[in-house]
Write a protein that holds these residues in place. Structure first.
Motif, short mmCIF file in Angstrom:
data_model
loop_
_atom_site.label_atom_id
_atom_site.label_comp_id
_atom_site.label_asym_id
_atom_site.label_seq_id
_atom_site.Cartn_x
_atom_site.Cartn_y
_atom_site.Cartn_z
N HIS A 2 7.54 3.35 7.53
CA HIS A 2 7.65 4.88 7.12
C HIS A 2 6.72 4.99 5.76
CE1 HIS A 2 8.76 7.65 10.29
NE2 HIS A 2 9.76 7.22 9.99
N SER A 3 7.71 3.96 5.31
CA SER A 3 7.50 3.40 3.60
C SER A 3 5.90 3.13 3.26
CB SER A 3 8.05 2.36 2.58
OG SER A 3 7.72 2.40 1.66
N GLU A 56 12.89 2.43 8.13
CA GLU A 56 12.12 3.20 6.73
C GLU A 56 11.39 2.63 6.10
OE1 GLU A 56 16.06 3.46 5.05
OE2 GLU A 56 16.95 5.06 6.30
#
Length: 111
Positions: free
Chosen positions: A61-62, A58
């Motif tokens: 992805h950020s 995550e």
């Protein structure tokens, strides 16, 4: 009496065999429980690793989304700068033409 003694001996032997079988089964059960505990610990550790990997994914992805946004901003700024540069070049080219036209007009007036 002999038959009774023989029956008692047979019963004792069967009891000893049953006791030995019960100990064997108990030992196997304890071994299985230990294996289950180990497997549960492994599963818990694997679940923690998966959770940490999910968090890292995550975060990645950020960071990727942020980088893409910065890239889009940079591309937009580059396009704007390129457009401004092109406008400056066009203005300079037109300025040269204007100077040339003005010089030609002066030459014609002088004649």
């Amino acid at each position: 009496a002999a038959e009774a003694r023989d029956a008692v001996a047979v019963a004792k032997a069967e009891a000893a065999a049953a006791d030995a079988e019960a100990r064997r089964v108990q030992h196997a059960l304890e071994h299985t429980r230990r294996q289950l505990d180990v497997e549960q610990q492994r599963a818990a550790a694997a679940a923690e690793r998966v959770e940490r990997l999910q968090e890292r994914l995550e975060a990645a992805h950020s960071r990727a989304a942020s980088a893409e946004a910065k890239l889009a901003d940079s591309e937009h700024s580059a396009q704007a700068a390129g457009g401004a540069h092109e406008a400056v070049r066009e203005a300079a080219r037109l300025g040269l033409r204007q100077e040339t036209v003005e010089a030609e007009c002066e030459m014609l007036r002088a004649r």
